[in-house]
Motif scaffolding. Structure first.
Motif, short mmCIF file in Angstrom:
data_model
loop_
_atom_site.label_atom_id
_atom_site.label_comp_id
_atom_site.label_asym_id
_atom_site.label_seq_id
_atom_site.Cartn_x
_atom_site.Cartn_y
_atom_site.Cartn_z
N UNK A 119 -9.13 6.73 -6.12
CA UNK A 119 -7.75 6.99 -6.55
C UNK A 119 -7.22 5.83 -7.38
N UNK A 120 -6.15 6.12 -8.10
CA UNK A 120 -5.47 5.08 -8.88
C UNK A 120 -4.38 4.46 -8.03
N UNK A 121 -4.41 3.13 -7.92
CA UNK A 121 -3.39 2.40 -7.17
C UNK A 121 -2.58 1.54 -8.13
N UNK A 122 -1.31 1.37 -7.76
CA UNK A 122 -0.46 0.50 -8.57
C UNK A 122 -0.89 -0.94 -8.38
N UNK B 58 3.53 5.14 -4.20
CA UNK B 58 2.19 4.71 -4.61
C UNK B 58 1.71 3.60 -3.67
N UNK B 59 0.42 3.64 -3.36
CA UNK B 59 -0.18 2.52 -2.65
C UNK B 59 -0.42 1.40 -3.66
N UNK B 67 -6.36 -2.14 -0.59
CA UNK B 67 -4.98 -1.72 -0.37
C UNK B 67 -4.18 -2.81 0.33
N UNK B 68 -2.96 -3.02 -0.13
CA UNK B 68 -2.07 -3.94 0.56
C UNK B 68 -1.59 -3.27 1.84
N UNK B 73 -0.38 -3.28 9.90
CA UNK B 73 -1.64 -2.66 9.51
C UNK B 73 -1.52 -1.36 8.74
N UNK B 74 -0.31 -0.88 8.53
CA UNK B 74 -0.16 0.37 7.77
C UNK B 74 -0.17 0.08 6.27
N UNK B 75 -0.63 1.05 5.51
CA UNK B 75 -0.73 0.89 4.06
C UNK B 75 0.65 0.73 3.45
N UNK B 76 0.80 -0.29 2.64
CA UNK B 76 2.10 -0.54 2.00
C UNK B 76 2.28 0.41 0.82
#
Lengths: 192, 97
Positions: A119-122, B58-59, B67-68, B73-76
């Motif tokens: 996927x595309x992430x910011x 958006x992640x 992923x931040x 621990x949840x995806x920002x």
């Protein structure tokens, strides 16, 4: 003596010419090697930059809005860098001549995306930058945004790691009653 | 004579194919073993943003490309602002020019 020298020189030229052009197999082999070399050289320099240039995001009564989204990547031995950029242009209806509009009537912002493999992430985003539009010796101009997302090479890596990046530019122009415009995607670029 | 003609066709064909592969960057994909990703799903075939098609959030990718995550621990996630337009220009913006 002079005649002998001229003969030797002529023979040498003839031999050299024969080596280069007189043997069809050498011509074929050399041209094929050249083509393969060209393919390898361009392979290392391909995808150095990708842009969606002057894409029309609005064309209506009295106004045409064009947007540019671009992404460059650093390449070894080439004047280059990891750079994302966006531009907004205002033109007359039908996307003809550039329009001169006051400061604050045109805006641009840009998002930098990173491909994760699924996927595309910011990666980075900006707020709107406002400006005027007009025409100078290079053609229409308007507000723009540009930023580096990492040096690459021996410098700092891309800000969101190595991989594929893409820019989305959001370009808008105020027509006196509403903002007109939209977004465009640069296309992907592999950053190291 | 026919053999020479055939060999010429072979070499010319190899030259054209190799030059085309190099010029179009297809060879680069093979060498780098990288295939360009698809365009984002909120981008149309014309390369333009499809209004209303993008996610509201958006992640965010971190410096390592992962992923931040929040402290728990949840995806920002952050607002996408895909459909955001600027605020109208204030009157002074265009009266001064």
């Amino acid at each position: 003596m002079e005649e002998l020298t001229m003969k030797a020189y002529t023979t040498m030229r003839r031999n050299r010419r024969h080596w280069c052009l007189g043997n069809p197999w050498r011509i074929r082999t050399l041209s094929t090697l050249f083509a393969l070399l060209f393919a390898v050289v361009t392979a290392s320099s391909a995808f150095a930059w990708t842009w969606n240039n002057n894409a029309t995001v609005f064309n209506g009564p009295g106004l045409c809005v064009q947007s540019t989204a671009g992404i460059d990547t650093w390449k070894s031995g080439v004047f280059s860098g990891n750079i994302a950029y966006a531009d907004t242009y205002a033109l007359s209806q039908g996307c003809g001549a550039g329009l001169t509009l006051p400061d604050g009537w045109a805006a641009v912002r840009l998002d930098l995306f990173k491909w994760t493999g699924s996927e595309w992430q910011l990666c980075r985003g900006t707020n709107f930058t406002f400006g005027a539009t007009g025409v100078n010796q290079w053609g229409p101009y308007g507000p723009s945004q540009v930023f580096s997302y990492g040096s690459g090479g021996s410098g700092p890596p891309p800000v969101c790691g190595t991989g594929w990046y893409g820019t989305v530019a959001y370009s808008f122009v105020w027509d006196g009653s509403a903002w007109r415009g939209g977004g465009v995607y640069s296309g992907p670029e592999l950053a190291n | 004579m026919r053999e020479r003609y055939g060999a010429t066709i072979f070499f010319v064909s190899v030259t054209i194919v190799a030059t085309t592969l190099g010029a179009t960057g297809i060879f680069a994909q093979v060498v780098n073993q990288q295939t360009p990703p698809p365009r984002p799903e909120w981008i149309g075939a014309d390369g333009k943003l499809k209004p209303g098609a993008g996610p509201r959030e958006l992640s965010v990718a971190g410096p390592d490309g992962k992923l931040l995550q929040d402290a728990n621990g949840s995806v920002r996630k952050v607002p996408s602002y895909f459909d955001a337009v600027p605020a109208p220009p204030v009157r002074g913006d265009y009266q001064t020019r």
